[in-house]
Design a protein around this motif. Sequence first.
Motif, PDB file in Angstrom:
ATOM      1  N   ALA A 327      24.801  12.845  57.861  1.00 61.04           N
ATOM      2  CA  ALA A 327      25.352  12.483  59.171  1.00 61.04           C
ATOM      3  C   ALA A 327      25.407  10.974  59.405  1.00 61.04           C
ATOM      4  O   ALA A 327      26.426  10.453  59.877  1.00 61.04           O
ATOM      5  CB  ALA A 327      24.564  13.180  60.281  1.00 61.04           C
ATOM      6  N   PRO A 328      24.361  10.187  59.082  1.00 59.22           N
ATOM      7  CA  PRO A 328      24.440   8.743  59.320  1.00 59.22           C
ATOM      8  C   PRO A 328      25.533   8.056  58.505  1.00 59.22           C
ATOM      9  O   PRO A 328      26.043   6.995  58.910  1.00 59.22           O
ATOM     10  CB  PRO A 328      23.053   8.238  58.893  1.00 59.22           C
ATOM     11  CG  PRO A 328      22.160   9.432  58.988  1.00 59.22           C
ATOM     12  CD  PRO A 328      23.017  10.600  58.620  1.00 59.22           C
ATOM     13  N   ALA A 329      25.913   8.637  57.350  1.00 60.11           N
ATOM     14  CA  ALA A 329      26.951   8.030  56.516  1.00 60.11           C
ATOM     15  C   ALA A 329      28.347   8.364  57.002  1.00 60.11           C
ATOM     16  O   ALA A 329      29.323   7.780  56.528  1.00 60.11           O
ATOM     17  CB  ALA A 329      26.790   8.495  55.063  1.00 60.11           C
ATOM     18  N   ILE A 330      28.446   9.285  57.959  1.00 60.42           N
ATOM     19  CA  ILE A 330      29.752   9.720  58.467  1.00 60.42           C
ATOM     20  C   ILE A 330      30.055   9.082  59.815  1.00 60.42           C
ATOM     21  O   ILE A 330      31.200   8.746  60.117  1.00 60.42           O
ATOM     22  CB  ILE A 330      29.764  11.264  58.607  1.00 60.42           C
ATOM     23  CG1 ILE A 330      29.542  11.916  57.247  1.00 60.42           C
ATOM     24  CG2 ILE A 330      31.054  11.747  59.245  1.00 60.42           C
ATOM     25  CD1 ILE A 330      29.344  13.417  57.330  1.00 60.42           C
ATOM     26  N   ARG A 331      29.028   8.901  60.607  1.00 62.59           N
ATOM     27  CA  ARG A 331      29.194   8.492  62.000  1.00 62.59           C
ATOM     28  C   ARG A 331      29.963   7.171  62.118  1.00 62.59           C
ATOM     29  O   ARG A 331      29.602   6.159  61.514  1.00 62.59           O
ATOM     30  CB  ARG A 331      27.819   8.355  62.640  1.00 62.59           C
ATOM     31  CG  ARG A 331      27.835   8.272  64.151  1.00 62.59           C
ATOM     32  CD  ARG A 331      26.421   8.248  64.690  1.00 62.59           C
ATOM     33  NE  ARG A 331      25.665   9.464  64.314  1.00 62.59           N
ATOM     34  CZ  ARG A 331      24.589   9.443  63.565  1.00 62.59           C
ATOM     35  NH1 ARG A 331      24.131   8.304  63.075  1.00 62.59           N
ATOM     36  NH2 ARG A 331      23.965  10.583  63.276  1.00 62.59           N
TER      37      ARG A 331
END
Length: 445
Positions: A327-331
């Motif tokens: 998730a942090p790499a997509i946001r």
Amino acid sequence: MARTLKEATLTTRNARAKLGEGLHWRGIDADTHLGYRKGKRGGVWLVRWRVAEGHYHRDKLGAADDAITEGTLDFNAAVRAARERVEAVRREERAKADGVVHSVRSAVLAYSEMRDARLRERTGSEALRTASSSALERYVTGRVAGGNMEAREAAPIADVPLHDLTEAQLSEWRDALPPTLKASTRRHISADLRAALNMAYRLHRTKLPASFPMTVTEGLHISRKASAEAGEATARENQILPDSKIGEIITAARDVDAAGSWGGDLYRMIIVLAATGARFSQVARLTVRDVQADRSRLMVPASRKGQGSKPEATPVPVGADVLAALAPAIRGRAGGDLLLTRPKMMREPGQLKWVAVGQRPWGMAARLVEPWAEIRKAANLADDVVPYALRHSSIVRGIRAGLPLRLVAALHDTSIAMIERHYGRWIADGLDDLAAAAVVPLVPA
């Protein structure tokens, strides 16, 4: 007007014995003639072929078998030699048509440049070279001394023109590879040379004989039995890790990531490798849009291995824990951005300390060597366990779960034949488990 060829009977010794001294001809085709020059002590074979209207080129083939059979040519052998000589000359003429004669060296250099350019485009680094380029330089083309690199002598095959390349020359090169190399390494180097020569054939096939691809295939063939006889196994026992050990590796990756200020990049790379069983080169090309959280899967790009048609990407199911870690790499990022990156480190002017100044692609799998050594130590793994163990383990996990081999192969972008070849033991174990589950009591109490 062209003169009509007066053909002589040359097929047998007795027929040639009745001929008078001098030169006699017999047609092989419209433009090629086999010649027999009879002397007092036997005769010799010649060949001539038309190079212009009324003009022929002539060449000697060898002694006829009039008195001695050893080392001489009978009629049929002379015909074969004549055809081979004319074909060789015509191949060379075609090869020189534009003033450029392509050799094994030029084929290898063109192939290496293509591979290196593709790597540079993918990684954004102008200094990187592929492992295949380095291997071909070491064992085929050689190099001049420069920088910290010592000179290496080229293999004899390097300067052989492609139109003259033979199966025997390729076999001699293959057999001359250092005996200290593993059978698998010899196969990889041979496969790289085969790919370089096949690319050259696609580019210059009008100048090369139609048999060129078969010559390359047969000359560079190395049986896979060699690896087995040498005791080499692709999927070794200690590379098949239980799920509990995979969990320890992921935990170790998180700790190494935090200690090395990776910002989660190393942690996410290990998670995706373990969850998908994909090759590093595939995982490094994942983009943000390849994460389909609503369908709990990643669209893993197809590998660049092989030449057959492939789907652009393979849907690989992943768990909610993997999606949460990503998730942090997509946001806040665009769909076309690379999903997995690594910190771009630079030194500030006058400082010894490296600091992160942004993100960059992972590039080559070699970037994982140093952090993997730390992960391996933290997870108490054997020194020879490599990141590819995550792929081995994923394949065996699917086999043990009773998934059809076709599905296991598709999820890992490989073939059923490859899985059967390298994971046969675990297939047998899985079938035993399935068969045992089907056993029911039959004898009445």
